[in-house]
Design a protein around this motif. Structure first.
Motif, short mmCIF file in Angstrom:
data_model
loop_
_atom_site.label_atom_id
_atom_site.label_comp_id
_atom_site.label_asym_id
_atom_site.label_seq_id
_atom_site.Cartn_x
_atom_site.Cartn_y
_atom_site.Cartn_z
N UNK A 70 9.04 -9.07 -14.72
CA UNK A 70 10.27 -8.34 -14.48
C UNK A 70 9.96 -6.89 -14.10
N UNK A 71 9.05 -6.27 -14.79
CA UNK A 71 8.64 -4.90 -14.45
C UNK A 71 8.07 -4.85 -13.05
N UNK A 72 7.25 -5.82 -12.70
CA UNK A 72 6.67 -5.90 -11.36
C UNK A 72 7.77 -5.98 -10.30
N UNK A 73 8.76 -6.83 -10.54
CA UNK A 73 9.86 -7.00 -9.57
C UNK A 73 10.64 -5.70 -9.40
N UNK A 74 10.86 -4.99 -10.49
CA UNK A 74 11.56 -3.70 -10.41
C UNK A 74 10.73 -2.68 -9.64
N UNK A 75 9.44 -2.65 -9.89
CA UNK A 75 8.56 -1.65 -9.27
C UNK A 75 8.36 -1.84 -7.78
N UNK A 76 8.60 -3.01 -7.26
CA UNK A 76 8.39 -3.28 -5.85
C UNK A 76 9.27 -2.44 -4.94
N UNK A 77 10.46 -2.08 -5.43
CA UNK A 77 11.46 -1.44 -4.57
C UNK A 77 11.91 -0.12 -5.17
N UNK A 78 12.66 0.64 -4.38
CA UNK A 78 13.25 1.87 -4.91
C UNK A 78 14.70 2.04 -4.43
N UNK A 79 14.90 2.39 -3.18
CA UNK A 79 16.25 2.73 -2.71
C UNK A 79 17.21 1.58 -2.90
N UNK A 80 16.73 0.35 -2.89
CA UNK A 80 17.60 -0.82 -3.03
C UNK A 80 18.28 -0.88 -4.40
N UNK A 81 17.69 -0.25 -5.40
CA UNK A 81 18.25 -0.24 -6.76
C UNK A 81 19.21 0.92 -7.00
N UNK A 129 0.80 -1.23 0.00
CA UNK A 129 0.00 0.00 0.00
C UNK A 129 0.84 1.28 0.00
N UNK A 130 2.09 1.20 0.46
CA UNK A 130 2.93 2.39 0.53
C UNK A 130 3.81 2.49 -0.71
N UNK A 131 4.13 3.71 -1.08
CA UNK A 131 5.02 3.93 -2.22
C UNK A 131 6.38 3.30 -1.91
N UNK A 132 7.02 2.64 -2.91
CA UNK A 132 8.32 2.00 -2.66
C UNK A 132 9.38 2.95 -2.11
N UNK A 147 8.71 1.32 3.45
CA UNK A 147 7.82 0.70 4.45
C UNK A 147 7.10 -0.45 3.75
N UNK A 148 7.52 -1.66 4.08
CA UNK A 148 6.99 -2.86 3.43
C UNK A 148 6.18 -3.66 4.45
N UNK A 149 4.96 -3.97 4.11
CA UNK A 149 4.09 -4.70 5.01
C UNK A 149 4.16 -6.21 4.83
N UNK A 150 4.54 -6.65 3.64
CA UNK A 150 4.50 -8.08 3.33
C UNK A 150 5.89 -8.70 3.39
N UNK A 151 5.96 -9.92 3.89
CA UNK A 151 7.25 -10.62 4.00
C UNK A 151 7.87 -10.84 2.63
N UNK A 152 7.06 -11.12 1.60
CA UNK A 152 7.66 -11.33 0.28
C UNK A 152 8.39 -10.07 -0.19
#
Length: 191
Positions: A99-110, A58-61, A65-70
């Motif tokens: 692949x796009x989904x996996x990229x979109x999940x995160x931000x600072x990590x990339x 629910x939060x912007x990457x 702030x990640x709510x889900x363990x995955x």
């Protein structure tokens, strides 16, 4: 403070989850070449095994702030990696949605991490998917390199055993990718 003396980590990410996919064969081949190249500790990441659902945080990457363990598990994998090779098929002139989904999940990590591409497909050899992905990764503040490995008519590049058949030109392209990734990773890590 002493600089980190450990070798950088390179993740080879398989960007397809389709049944019957051939991306794992190319990822295995590239991982073997990268291991022999010896500039990185190399790992393969299969998005089919990661199993990210369609982006469900629910939060912007950017908030981290990640709510889900995955998501937290995916964050740890990407955060611990210094450089990436995205193994991407070309679907209808573009990259795979997983692949796009996996990229979109995160931000600072990339951010500030180099990325290269191994594209495969038909006559286009994955080049159109690569060009589109470069727009995505630069928005994530990753640093795409110019060098790439492209495989036209990819199914023809597999032997009867499903393994990638030897090709000196492809090996040369892989070494160029790895040399540039190593150079850029050292600069971005402050080495």
């Amino acid at each position: 403070m002493e600089p980190d003396q450990t070798r950088p980590v390179l993740a080879v990410i398989i960007g397809s989850v389709r049944p019957g996919r051939i991306g794992p064969a190319f990822a295995t081949w590239f991982t073997e070449v990268a291991t022999r190249h010896n500039a990185f500790d190399v790992t393969t990441v299969d998005l089919a095994e990661i199993g990210l659902p369609f982006h469900d945080e629910p939060n912007h990457p950017k908030t981290g702030i990640y709510l889900h363990e995955h998501t937290r598990r995916w964050s740890r994998i990407v955060d611990a990696t210094d450089a990436f090779v995205l193994v991407t098929p070309e679907y209808n002139y573009g990259y795979s949605p997983v692949l796009k989904n996996a990229l979109d999940y995160l931000h600072r990590e990339w951010v500030d991490k180099p990325v290269a591409f191994l594209g495969y497909g038909g006559v286009g050899a994955g080049t159109r998917a690569i060009q589109q992905l470069k727009q995505v990764v630069t928005t994530l503040r990753m640093v795409p390199i110019f060098e790439a490995v492209t495989v036209p008519f990819a199914p023809r590049e597999l032997g009867h055993d499903g393994q990638v058949v030897p090709n000196p030109d492809r090996d040369t392209a892989a070494h160029a990718v790895l040399d540039e990734l190593a150079r850029l990773t050292a600069k971005l890590r402050g080495g």
